[in-house]
Scaffold this motif. Structure first.
Motif, PDB file in Angstrom:
ATOM      1  N   GLN A  85      43.247   9.421  11.194  1.00  0.00           N
ATOM      2  CA  GLN A  85      41.824   9.111  11.016  1.00  0.00           C
ATOM      3  C   GLN A  85      41.553   7.634  11.314  1.00  0.00           C
ATOM      4  O   GLN A  85      40.535   7.278  11.882  1.00  0.00           O
ATOM      5  N   GLU A  92      39.756  14.017  12.713  1.00  0.00           N
ATOM      6  CA  GLU A  92      38.357  13.580  12.883  1.00  0.00           C
ATOM      7  C   GLU A  92      38.184  12.591  14.026  1.00  0.00           C
ATOM      8  O   GLU A  92      37.522  11.573  13.874  1.00  0.00           O
ATOM      9  N   GLN A 100      34.737  19.270   3.060  1.00  0.00           N
ATOM     10  CA  GLN A 100      34.058  18.051   2.629  1.00  0.00           C
ATOM     11  C   GLN A 100      35.047  16.895   2.499  1.00  0.00           C
ATOM     12  O   GLN A 100      36.252  17.090   2.474  1.00  0.00           O
ATOM     13  N   SER A 101      34.474  15.717   2.368  1.00  0.00           N
ATOM     14  CA  SER A 101      35.296  14.529   2.184  1.00  0.00           C
ATOM     15  C   SER A 101      36.131  14.662   0.909  1.00  0.00           C
ATOM     16  O   SER A 101      35.630  15.087  -0.120  1.00  0.00           O
ATOM     17  N   GLY A 102      37.417  14.341   1.041  1.00  0.00           N
ATOM     18  CA  GLY A 102      38.307  14.401  -0.124  1.00  0.00           C
ATOM     19  C   GLY A 102      38.853  15.784  -0.409  1.00  0.00           C
ATOM     20  O   GLY A 102      39.537  15.987  -1.411  1.00  0.00           O
ATOM     21  N   SER A 103      38.581  16.752   0.480  1.00  0.00           N
ATOM     22  CA  SER A 103      39.028  18.121   0.202  1.00  0.00           C
ATOM     23  C   SER A 103      40.515  18.317   0.512  1.00  0.00           C
ATOM     24  O   SER A 103      41.115  19.283   0.062  1.00  0.00           O
ATOM     25  N   GLY A 104      41.109  17.419   1.272  1.00  0.00           N
ATOM     26  CA  GLY A 104      42.550  17.520   1.540  1.00  0.00           C
ATOM     27  C   GLY A 104      42.904  17.767   2.998  1.00  0.00           C
ATOM     28  O   GLY A 104      44.043  18.108   3.307  1.00  0.00           O
ATOM     29  N   LYS A 105      41.964  17.551   3.909  1.00  0.00           N
ATOM     30  CA  LYS A 105      42.201  17.826   5.329  1.00  0.00           C
ATOM     31  C   LYS A 105      43.275  16.912   5.922  1.00  0.00           C
ATOM     32  O   LYS A 105      44.213  17.378   6.564  1.00  0.00           O
ATOM     33  N   SER A 106      43.125  15.617   5.666  1.00  0.00           N
ATOM     34  CA  SER A 106      44.100  14.675   6.223  1.00  0.00           C
ATOM     35  C   SER A 106      45.483  14.916   5.625  1.00  0.00           C
ATOM     36  O   SER A 106      46.500  14.821   6.330  1.00  0.00           O
ATOM     37  N   THR A 107      45.510  15.239   4.349  1.00  0.00           N
ATOM     38  CA  THR A 107      46.775  15.527   3.680  1.00  0.00           C
ATOM     39  C   THR A 107      47.491  16.696   4.363  1.00  0.00           C
ATOM     40  O   THR A 107      48.704  16.657   4.572  1.00  0.00           O
ATOM     41  N   TYR A 125      49.588  13.295  -4.621  1.00  0.00           N
ATOM     42  CA  TYR A 125      49.886  11.882  -4.428  1.00  0.00           C
ATOM     43  C   TYR A 125      50.364  11.264  -5.735  1.00  0.00           C
ATOM     44  O   TYR A 125      51.124  10.317  -5.740  1.00  0.00           O
TER      45      TYR A 125
HETATM   46  N1  LIG Z   1      47.231   7.582  -0.389  1.00  0.00           N
HETATM   47  C1  LIG Z   1      46.645   8.279  -1.380  1.00  0.00           C
HETATM   48  N2  LIG Z   1      46.949   8.047  -2.677  1.00  0.00           N
HETATM   49  C2  LIG Z   1      46.381   8.764  -3.660  1.00  0.00           C
HETATM   50  N3  LIG Z   1      45.492   9.739  -3.469  1.00  0.00           N
HETATM   51  C3  LIG Z   1      45.144  10.035  -2.204  1.00  0.00           C
HETATM   52  C4  LIG Z   1      45.709   9.326  -1.095  1.00  0.00           C
HETATM   53  N4  LIG Z   1      45.179   9.831   0.034  1.00  0.00           N
HETATM   54  C5  LIG Z   1      44.335  10.800  -0.345  1.00  0.00           C
HETATM   55  N5  LIG Z   1      44.312  10.930  -1.689  1.00  0.00           N
HETATM   56  C6  LIG Z   1      43.523  11.907  -2.451  1.00  0.00           C
HETATM   57  O1  LIG Z   1      43.859  13.205  -2.018  1.00  0.00           O
HETATM   58  C7  LIG Z   1      42.697  14.003  -1.864  1.00  0.00           C
HETATM   59  C8  LIG Z   1      42.623  14.539  -0.453  1.00  0.00           C
HETATM   60  O2  LIG Z   1      42.503  13.434   0.457  1.00  0.00           O
HETATM   61  P1  LIG Z   1      42.398  13.611   2.021  1.00  0.00           P
HETATM   62  O3  LIG Z   1      42.538  12.266   2.626  1.00  0.00           O
HETATM   63  O4  LIG Z   1      43.348  14.643   2.451  1.00  0.00           O
HETATM   64  O5  LIG Z   1      40.907  14.135   2.168  1.00  0.00           O
HETATM   65  P2  LIG Z   1      40.077  14.470   3.480  1.00  0.00           P
HETATM   66  O6  LIG Z   1      39.692  15.877   3.392  1.00  0.00           O
HETATM   67  O7  LIG Z   1      40.831  14.056   4.689  1.00  0.00           O
HETATM   68  O8  LIG Z   1      38.801  13.552   3.306  1.00  0.00           O
HETATM   69  P3  LIG Z   1      37.915  12.781   4.410  1.00  0.00           P
HETATM   70  O9  LIG Z   1      37.036  13.769   5.074  1.00  0.00           O
HETATM   71  O10 LIG Z   1      37.123  11.809   3.610  1.00  0.00           O
HETATM   72  O11 LIG Z   1      38.871  12.111   5.344  1.00  0.00           O
HETATM   73  C9  LIG Z   1      41.519  13.113  -2.256  1.00  0.00           C
HETATM   74  O12 LIG Z   1      41.143  13.433  -3.564  1.00  0.00           O
HETATM   75  C10 LIG Z   1      42.050  11.724  -2.184  1.00  0.00           C
HETATM   76  O13 LIG Z   1      41.440  10.918  -3.164  1.00  0.00           O
END
Ligand SMILES: Nc1ncnc2c1ncn2[C@@H]1O[C@H](COP(=O)(O)OP(=O)(O)OP(=O)(O)O)[C@@H](O)[C@H]1O
Ligand SMILES: [Mg+2]
Lengths: 261, 276
Positions: free
Chosen positions: B104, B189, B55-62, B30
């Motif tokens: 999400q 999720e 885990q939260s923040g691991s990058g799943k949504s990305t 990002y």
């Molecule tokens: N729009 C954004 N701008 C900057 N950093 C981002 C953005 N979205 C996510 N991140 C960062 O990218 C990393 C992965 O985020 P992501 O949303 O993919 O996590 P996740 O696994 O889906 O978490 P969760 O279970 O909390 O939804 C995290 O460190 C987050 O801080």
């Protein structure tokens, strides 16, 4: 209050005093002038009741002018604001549209009115055109700012379906900003009624024409009739728009919501 | 609960030859400071229920956002049905019509009704004029109503989206995705915050659609148990890296560290084990 805040306040006071000196703003003149106001006020009590009919008619004309101006102005500003919003367009589209809108906004409505009186002649039509221009400049800015603050989540979710830009505007941008647009429209109408009341000063129709003429000839009692009608009308419009707001714009946990179709 | 989606040998071979999503050494960020995903390799067969946990923040949504072109990788290649996901790619834009994405945050239009939100899924099939004036063909409206009753929202079609409960909002987002008649479903999720009963109801709904439409579902889960119960494959993401990929067949769990195995290989191993 710390040292720095005191300094800032001191500077602001110094600037106000200096500016007042430059523009000849002397508080003593104000107080010495108060008796003059009393004379006007006394003359105003000699209300000429016969004029109420004319006053209501000209007020009705004023309201119609403000109504057309607001509706047409908003209708023009809505598409313009779609082109001016940064989250919907590339720089090459929004930058020029914003520049034009900024230019339109630099003119107060009274200047537009003078311009249109020259163009289309004396009368209410010049006033309507002035109100349209003012409304476009002002409402388009309010609208594109509203559009830019729309939640990105629904925008992303719907654009990920691969819909066209116009579908995105129709199904996300407009519904998401509708409560704000409605409230801006009410605000603008309210404001335009007040504005239109003074456009008569330059001969662009409306109730202001009578007010300025009676004041010119020191007939304060007659002018007062028209001023009372303006005051009462503005209060009534305020009250009506409050009712509309309450009915169609309800607060929910998400903030402003519209319940109308 | 689990069903194998391949019953006859012919459908078996058809499926194994169809890689619907392929990611090759994908990195993305990002900001310029750090990577949200680091060297991801993923290969998904058509018709799979693919779960992503972590885990939260691991990058799943990305990871999901890369699959529908909402984000682009800074390194590596992604192919979705042999196309590179990118909103500027005309061919991919057509494919987006058939990729149901449930973010999400759901992304419902709060001032529109449940029915209108659902009908948004059919917008790619609607003409310019009709969409300007919200004129939806009768059969689309009937279809939307059918889907809404399937997800348990029958009778709530005219409710505004902001008047719904959290679980009901999720169902609307699911209905909108189904309305697209998707070949791929990306769900972030969607059952995490629901009670067990409702979560299973929704998962069964998706499993059912998978059977009917040969849908490929890629679902992010918080709950490993739920992932194991419904998915054919489970990938575990940690700090932007895929640390584990598990093939699940029936009650058997086979552990594959690298995740480079094909469904065919998993199937072979599964049948080997069942012979024993
Ligand atoms: N729009 C954004 N701008 C900057 N950093 C981002 C953005 N979205 C996510 N991140 C960062 O990218 C990393 C992965 O985020 P992501 O949303 O993919 O996590 P996740 O696994 O889906 O978490 P969760 O279970 O909390 O939804 C995290 O460190 C987050 O801080
Ligand atoms: Mg997430």
């Amino acid at each position: 209050m710390n040292q720095r805040n005191n300094l800032v306040i001191g500077i602001i006071i110094a600037l106000v005093v200096a500016a007042s000196y430059n523009v000849d703003a002397n508080p003593i003149d104000f107080f010495e002038g108060l008796p003059n106001l009393a004379i006007v006020a006394e003359e105003m009590t000699q209300v000429d009741a016969e004029l109420f009919g004319t006053a209501f008619l000209s007020m009705f004309e004023t309201i119609q002018m403000a109504f057309i101006g607001t509706i047409v102005g908003v209708a023009i500003s809505l598409p313009l604001s779609m082109f001016a919003a940064r989250n919907l367009n590339s720089k090459f589209v929004y930058a020029p549209v914003r520049a034009i809108l900024a230019a339109v906004r630099t003119f107060p409505s009274i200047l537009w009115a003078i311009l249109f009186v020259i163009m289309v002649g004396l009368g209410p039509f010049a006033g309507v055109l002035a109100i349209i221009m003012y409304t476009v400049g002002f409402v388009a800015k309010l609208q594109y700012e509203t559009i830019e603050t729309i939640d990105a989540d629904p925008m992303d979710a719907v654009s990920s379906i691969g819909v066209s830009k116009w579908q995105l505007i129709r199904y996300v941008v407009i519904p998401e900003s509708a409560p704000h647009l409605l409230s801006q429209m009410l605000y603008m109408f309210d404001y335009n009624v007040r504005q239109t009341s003074i456009l008569g000063l330059v001969g662009a129709g409306g109730i202001g024409f009578y007010i300025i003429n009676y004041i010119k000839f020191f007939e304060y009692g007659k002018a007062a009739v028209f001023m009372i009608v303006v005051l009462v009308t503005v209060l009534i419009i305020d009250w009506i728009s409050l009712k509309i707001r309450d009915k169609y714009i309800v607060k929910s946990q998400h903030g402003m919501e519209v319940t109308a179709k | 609960m689990k069903q194998l989606q391949m019953t006859s040998p012919s459908s078996f071979s058809q499926i194994t030859t169809q890689k619907i999503i392929q990611m090759n050494d994908v990195w993305t960020s990002y900001d310029s400071k750090s990577y949200a995903l680091k060297g991801i390799n993923i290969s998904i067969d058509r018709g799979t229920n693919y779960a992503i946990v972590g885990q939260s923040g691991s990058g799943k949504s990305t990871l999901l956002k890369l699959m529908n072109g909402m984000m682009t990788p800074s390194k590596g290649t992604i192919k979705v049905d042999y196309q590179t996901p990118n909103v500027n790619n005309k061919k991919f834009k057509l494919m987006m019509h058939k990729i149901g994405y449930i973010p999400q945050s759901l992304g419902l239009i709060k001032n529109l009704t449940v029915l209108e939100n659902t009908l948004i899924g059919s917008l790619p099939r609607l003409g310019k004029f009709q969409s300007m004036f919200k004129i939806f063909p009768e059969e689309e409206i009937q279809e939307a109503k059918k889907i809404l009753s399937q997800v348990g929202l029958g009778g709530k079609e005219e409710r505004k989206a902001y008047m719904l409960s959290g679980g009901e909002k999720r169902r609307v987002a699911i209905a909108r995705a189904f309305m697209q008649k998707p070949t791929i479903l990306l769900a972030d999720e969607i059952v995490s915050e629901l009670d067990h009963h409702t979560a299973r109801e929704i998962m069964n709904l998706i499993a059912d659609a998978q059977k009917r439409l040969n849908l490929t579902a890629i679902m992010v889960h918080h709950d490993m148990q739920l992932a194991l119960e419904y998915a054919n494959r489970v990938a575990v993401i940690k700090e932007g890296e895929k640390i584990l990929e598990i093939g699940v067949e029936g009650d058997k769990i086979v552990d594959f560290q690298t995740g480079d195995f094909t469904t065919q290989e998993i199937m072979e191993m599964y049948s080997d084990e069942s012979k024993k």
